[in-house]
Design a protein around this motif. Structure first.
Motif, mmCIF file in Angstrom:
data_model
loop_
_atom_site.group_PDB
_atom_site.id
_atom_site.type_symbol
_atom_site.label_atom_id
_atom_site.label_comp_id
_atom_site.label_asym_id
_atom_site.label_seq_id
_atom_site.Cartn_x
_atom_site.Cartn_y
_atom_site.Cartn_z
ATOM 1 N N ALA A 194 0.836 -1.205 0.000
ATOM 2 C CA ALA A 194 0.000 0.000 0.000
ATOM 3 C C ALA A 194 0.868 1.251 0.000
ATOM 4 O O ALA A 194 0.558 2.237 -0.679
ATOM 5 N N ARG A 195 1.937 1.209 0.765
ATOM 6 C CA ARG A 195 2.851 2.360 0.817
ATOM 7 C C ARG A 195 3.645 2.479 -0.477
ATOM 8 O O ARG A 195 3.828 3.581 -1.017
ATOM 9 N N MET A 196 4.132 1.357 -1.009
ATOM 10 C CA MET A 196 4.963 1.375 -2.214
ATOM 11 C C MET A 196 4.179 1.757 -3.460
ATOM 12 O O MET A 196 4.744 2.270 -4.429
ATOM 13 N N SER A 197 2.868 1.542 -3.459
ATOM 14 C CA SER A 197 2.080 1.773 -4.666
ATOM 15 C C SER A 197 2.097 3.232 -5.106
ATOM 16 O O SER A 197 1.816 3.522 -6.273
ATOM 17 N N PHE A 198 2.439 4.150 -4.198
ATOM 18 C CA PHE A 198 2.444 5.575 -4.540
ATOM 19 C C PHE A 198 3.815 6.065 -5.006
ATOM 20 O O PHE A 198 3.974 7.245 -5.310
ATOM 21 N N GLU A 199 4.794 5.176 -5.066
ATOM 22 C CA GLU A 199 6.106 5.567 -5.588
ATOM 23 C C GLU A 199 6.064 5.534 -7.120
ATOM 24 O O GLU A 199 5.352 4.740 -7.719
ATOM 25 N N ARG A 200 6.842 6.419 -7.750
ATOM 26 C CA ARG A 200 6.867 6.458 -9.216
ATOM 27 C C ARG A 200 7.458 5.175 -9.787
ATOM 28 O O ARG A 200 8.484 4.689 -9.315
ATOM 29 N N HIS A 201 6.783 4.654 -10.808
ATOM 30 C CA HIS A 201 7.212 3.451 -11.531
ATOM 31 C C HIS A 201 7.334 2.242 -10.607
ATOM 32 O O HIS A 201 8.134 1.345 -10.866
ATOM 33 N N ALA A 202 6.543 2.230 -9.547
ATOM 34 C CA ALA A 202 6.451 1.039 -8.701
ATOM 35 C C ALA A 202 5.268 0.216 -9.196
ATOM 36 O O ALA A 202 4.143 0.704 -9.224
ATOM 37 N N THR A 203 5.516 -1.012 -9.634
ATOM 38 C CA THR A 203 4.453 -1.828 -10.231
ATOM 39 C C THR A 203 4.673 -3.298 -9.923
ATOM 40 O O THR A 203 5.812 -3.748 -9.755
ATOM 41 N N SER A 204 3.583 -4.039 -9.849
ATOM 42 C CA SER A 204 3.660 -5.487 -9.643
ATOM 43 C C SER A 204 3.555 -6.231 -10.967
ATOM 44 O O SER A 204 3.625 -7.459 -10.993
ATOM 45 N N LYS A 205 3.390 -5.496 -12.065
ATOM 46 C CA LYS A 205 3.084 -6.123 -13.361
ATOM 47 C C LYS A 205 4.338 -6.396 -14.206
ATOM 48 O O LYS A 205 4.303 -7.217 -15.107
ATOM 49 N N ILE A 206 5.427 -5.667 -13.957
ATOM 50 C CA ILE A 206 6.626 -5.777 -14.791
ATOM 51 C C ILE A 206 7.799 -6.246 -13.923
ATOM 52 O O ILE A 206 8.144 -5.607 -12.924
ATOM 53 N N LYS A 207 8.414 -7.362 -14.329
ATOM 54 C CA LYS A 207 9.598 -7.864 -13.617
ATOM 55 C C LYS A 207 10.872 -7.674 -14.453
ATOM 56 O O LYS A 207 11.938 -7.391 -13.923
ATOM 57 N N ASN A 208 10.754 -7.885 -15.779
ATOM 58 C CA ASN A 208 11.905 -7.729 -16.664
ATOM 59 C C ASN A 208 11.446 -7.153 -17.995
ATOM 60 O O ASN A 208 10.251 -6.963 -18.225
ATOM 61 N N ILE A 209 12.392 -6.887 -18.883
ATOM 62 C CA ILE A 209 12.080 -6.194 -20.145
ATOM 63 C C ILE A 209 11.134 -7.004 -21.025
ATOM 64 O O ILE A 209 10.314 -6.454 -21.757
ATOM 65 N N ASP A 210 11.204 -8.337 -20.944
ATOM 66 C CA ASP A 210 10.329 -9.166 -21.776
ATOM 67 C C ASP A 210 8.860 -8.995 -21.405
ATOM 68 O O ASP A 210 7.974 -9.154 -22.254
#
Length: 621
Positions: free
Chosen positions: A70-86
């Motif tokens: 919940a706290r991390m979700s407001f940081e810029r470019h913090a996402t659970s959807k992208i792990k690597n470039i692929d």
């Protein structure tokens, strides 16, 4: 010289990013609804106050977030959807860049509450201008509630550029419809200022379309369903008779994401070629599913424009799928006699067609007239049909025109004379016209003769100019009289149309339309202008709304100007309407009483002149 390049502080960087992502309240609504969908919610509630300027709140029953997430979700470019470039090339979620919540927190005051199913308590976080003010445990159900208040409170210039509340609410409704249309299995609701605008139960795609666009589409949808190894397409298109003057009811979704694509729209229009008018637009809600690796959705901040790896294949597939669906609809028309049981009891159905009846029918002169070669033009000479010819013989006076006294008894003029009428001769500098004998061509053009030649007036264009100037006078202090309905008429509208009508109510009242809200997306029509025929009130308002939305695409017109032009077009006497001598005379006189009698509000000519000497030259005189 000292170094001059510096890193921007986080709060300023977030505000700059917010300028791309959060352009208006509707932008925040889109991002928050998409986050709720990604969280696996089955129920999503949207609450807005003051068209989103005071409050935008989205409540869902999704999987929720832990205290750290919940706290991390407001940081810029913090996402659970992208792990690597692929992962960027195989995106299957609605959001992925991690910009939305950081941008929202930069331009509003945010309160987030979230709880996972396995946690005992949830987390409550309050953020003001990107700064965390409070974080504490909270008791709540599983899911997430995020409320953003006072949008652009710290960027006054951006707030000043927001439109009126009805206008901003229209954009919010647009975004809400796009997300809810894409996920019919999810329950959605929208509440504005304490009043529920949408309550969409989960169901099939067809049910969701009817819920949003209205019951009128229930029996007028054609199913589109095509599959291939490369892509699948499914959804619905409206039958040709549902085509409108506006693009409003057109939705394209690629992997359940709403997109705007003039290219694919052209494909659908091509499938409807020669089935609808050139200036009409079909309704469609189409879903394209294909491998995420074949598209690039990261080409625009709002993610509403995407790139296809092979656009031509997609174009051809969409066009052929819609054409195939329409062909299936066209080649299997059915006659359902159960719709009218009285048909079953007619003699033609119940009694046998005996030999005696056959010979009787074959011996009639009407049968012979149409079965013998070159006989059709003799039909009027048959004695048993003479009475038909009599019906078409005009009543003649000594001068060869309709007798004025008979005419006045039969028909009332359809065009009201303006009390402020000024005579025709005051407005034209050419020789006086003869308005005693007027001729109507093709029930569309009025021929007016004068000493110098003649003029041909287009009756619809002329009436549009007359009505347009009458509306201007009405708003300037001469309101149009309202004809009260003996029995008030209830009219149900779509949620989008309700927002438009609510915004237009004051102007509509001045122009002779007395409408009152009746709750649940309905209005009561208490009165209309005298020009509107009884029984046609609902149709008149619906057509006016359609034309208003057609003009809304043009930014150079004000709201009032769009309304004037819409009503003038809707109420004007159309081409193909037969007019009496009296009606034509009033139309011509009222046209030249206008300040600009030569053009319509849209710039089309109302008349053209022909000189007598030019006619003489044509015949060598």
């Amino acid at each position: 010289m000292p170094d001059i390049i510096q890193l921007l502080p986080d709060n300023i960087a977030n505000q700059i990013a917010a300028g791309e992502v959060i352009q208006r309240p509707a932008s925040a609504v889109k991002e928050l609804l998409e986050n709720a969908v990604d969280a696996g919610a089955t129920e999503i509630k949207l609450i807005v106050n003051d068209a989103g300027k005071a409050l935008i709140q989205v409540i869902d029953n999704g999987k929720g977030m832990s205290e750290t997430d919940a706290r991390m979700s407001f940081e810029r470019h913090a996402t659970s959807k992208i792990k690597n470039i692929d992962d960027l090339f195989h995106i299957k979620t609605m959001g992925f860049r991690g910009e939305a919540l950081a941008s929202i927190a930069a331009v509003s005051q945010v309160e987030l509450k979230s709880k996972k199913a396995e946690d005992i308590t949830g987390t409550c976080i309050e953020i003001d201008n990107s700064v965390v003010k409070k974080q504490e445990p909270v008791a709540m159900q599983q899911g997430t509630s995020i409320a953003m208040k006072n949008l652009f409170f710290n960027v006054p210039a951006r707030r000043n550029f927001l439109k009126s509340n009805p206008s901003e609410l229209r954009h919010i409704v647009d975004e809400f419809i796009r997300v809810s249309m894409a996920f019919p299995a999810i329950f959605f609701s929208l509440t504005s200022n304490g009043q529920q605008v949408f309550h969409l139960e989960s169901g099939t795609l067809k049910q969701r379309i009817v819920q949003i666009l209205g019951n009128s589409y229930n029996a007028k949808l054609v199913s589109v369903q095509e599959q291939s190894d490369y892509m699948n397409i499914y959804g619905f298109v409206g039958k040709p008779e549902t085509a409108k003057k506006t693009r409003g009811d057109q939705y394209f979704f690629v992997n359940s994401r709403f997109i705007k694509s003039a290219y694919l729209n052209h494909a659908v229009m091509g499938a409807f070629d020669e089935m609808i008018a050139k200036d009409s637009f079909p309704m469609y809600t189409l879903f394209i599913d294909l491998d995420p690796a074949q598209i690039d959705i990261n080409v625009h901040p709002t993610k509403q424009e995407i790139k296809f790896e092979d656009e031509k294949i997609v174009y051809a597939f969409v066009k052929s799928a819609v054409k195939h669906a329409l062909a299936q609809f066209s080649i299997t028309p059915t006659l359902d006699f159960e719709l009218d049981s009285s048909i079953q009891h007619l003699d033609a159905v119940t009694k046998p067609f005996t030999d005696e009846r056959k010979s009787s029918a074959a011996s009639s002169s009407l049968y012979n007239t149409f079965t013998q070669k070159n006989q059709a033009h003799f039909i009027e000479n048959k004695s048993e049909l003479k009475h038909w010819k009599d019906l078409y013989e005009p009543a003649k006076g000594e001068s060869g025109i309709l007798n004025a006294s008979i005419e006045s008894e039969i028909v009332e003029p359809i065009i009201n004379r303006d009390p402020g009428f000024v005579s025709l001769q005051s407005f034209i500098s050419q020789p006086a016209m003869s308005l005693e004998y007027l001729t109507q061509l093709h029930n569309t053009y009025i021929v007016v003769q004068n000493d110098a030649g003649f003029m041909v007036i287009h009756q619809q264009n002329a009436h549009e100019r007359i009505l347009y100037e009458r509306f201007i006078k009405a708003v300037e202090g001469k309101p149009i009289a309202i004809q009260q309905n003996l029995f008030p008429i209830t009219m149900e509208l779509t949620a989008m149309d309700v927002v438009i009508v609510t915004e237009l109510l004051p102007e509509l009242h001045l122009l002779g339309y007395h409408l009152e809200p009746f709750g649940n997306n309905t209005f009561v029509i208490q009165g209309t202008p005298a020009d509107v025929d009884q029984g046609n009130e609902k149709t008149a308002i619906e057509k006016m709304l359609e034309q208003f939305k057609h003009f809304s695409a043009d930014l150079k017109y004000s709201k009032r100007e769009k309304l004037f032009r819409s009503l003038a077009w809707q109420q004007a006497v159309k081409g193909g309407t037969s007019l009496t001598q009296k009606e034509m005379k009033i139309l011509v006189e009222d046209l030249f009483a206008c300040t600009a009698p030569n053009i319509t509000p849209n710039g089309k000519p109302t008349y053209t002149s022909f000189k007598k000497n030019e006619l003489d030259k044509m015949f060598g005189r």
